[in-house]
Enzyme design. Sequence first.
Site, short mmCIF file in Angstrom:
data_model
loop_
_atom_site.label_atom_id
_atom_site.label_comp_id
_atom_site.label_asym_id
_atom_site.label_seq_id
_atom_site.Cartn_x
_atom_site.Cartn_y
_atom_site.Cartn_z
N GLU A 1 104.48 27.61 -16.39
CA GLU A 1 104.59 28.62 -15.57
C GLU A 1 105.27 30.17 -16.18
OE1 GLU A 1 106.39 28.16 -12.05
OE2 GLU A 1 108.05 27.13 -12.80
N ASP B 1 102.61 31.84 -10.90
CA ASP B 1 103.69 32.34 -11.85
C ASP B 1 102.89 32.25 -13.28
OD1 ASP B 1 106.11 32.88 -10.96
OD2 ASP B 1 106.41 30.79 -10.23
N HIS C 1 111.06 27.10 -3.27
CA HIS C 1 110.71 28.51 -2.54
C HIS C 1 110.23 27.94 -1.29
CE1 HIS C 1 110.53 30.67 -6.30
NE2 HIS C 1 109.54 30.08 -6.72
#
Length: 253
Positions: free
Chosen positions: A147, A173, A46
């Site tokens: 997650e 998450d 990310h």
Amino acid sequence: MPAAEFARSLRARDQLVGYWIALDAPAATERIARVGYDYLVVDVQHGLIGHVGMLNALMAIDAAGGAQGLVRVAANEPSGIGHALDAGAAGVIVPLVDTAEDAAAAVEATRYPPRGRRSYGPMRSGLRIGPRPADADESTVVIAMIETPQGLANVREICATPGLDAVYVGPADLCLAVGGAHPGDPAVAAEFESAVDEIQRAAAEAGIAAGFHVSDGEAAPPRLAQGYTFASVSCDLVHLEAIAAHHLTAARR
């Protein structure tokens, strides 16, 4: 600490504190690496970092000395894991691990034959861990993120995977995985904390490390006291924005 010592410390479930790197800014990464953290995580999933940025970040961490550089890879697949390790990462954090089979695949991608299927191309990593594959295996950590609903349901089987060094909680998450409408949703706070407890217990029972991503330094001690063995603090982009806003408020006051 050297890569081999870091790996031993993490596997021994010593308490470690790290920092998260999301920006492709090697000079800033080098400065942060000198602060005293045990490790820095270069976020390729990310973060705003490509392959060359990842390489530069790992070189900056090594140049600073002291901290070890880990990489959160984009996916659980051998190519990206191999690229991170060949670039000099001391280990990888692998996202979206749902099953023990997923965890075994991640371990296999980080270990040379006969223990795994990592292809031999040491490049930068060979500069500091030596040419023997067995040395590289012992100096390289692999961490699975828990997650997803599937990962949470299978957490004990995942933790029991041979060769897996640790599991890691991504709270955003995980909050969604337990039914939250958004990360940090207070409506599922009880469910979230129950999941956090379950992950920590599963790791402890399996004798592996457990990590937690925290929003700031003050949030780390409670998770470490809870039984998590390492914690990663926020990230450079978030802190850059926060301190800039703080100074603007102070200036206008």
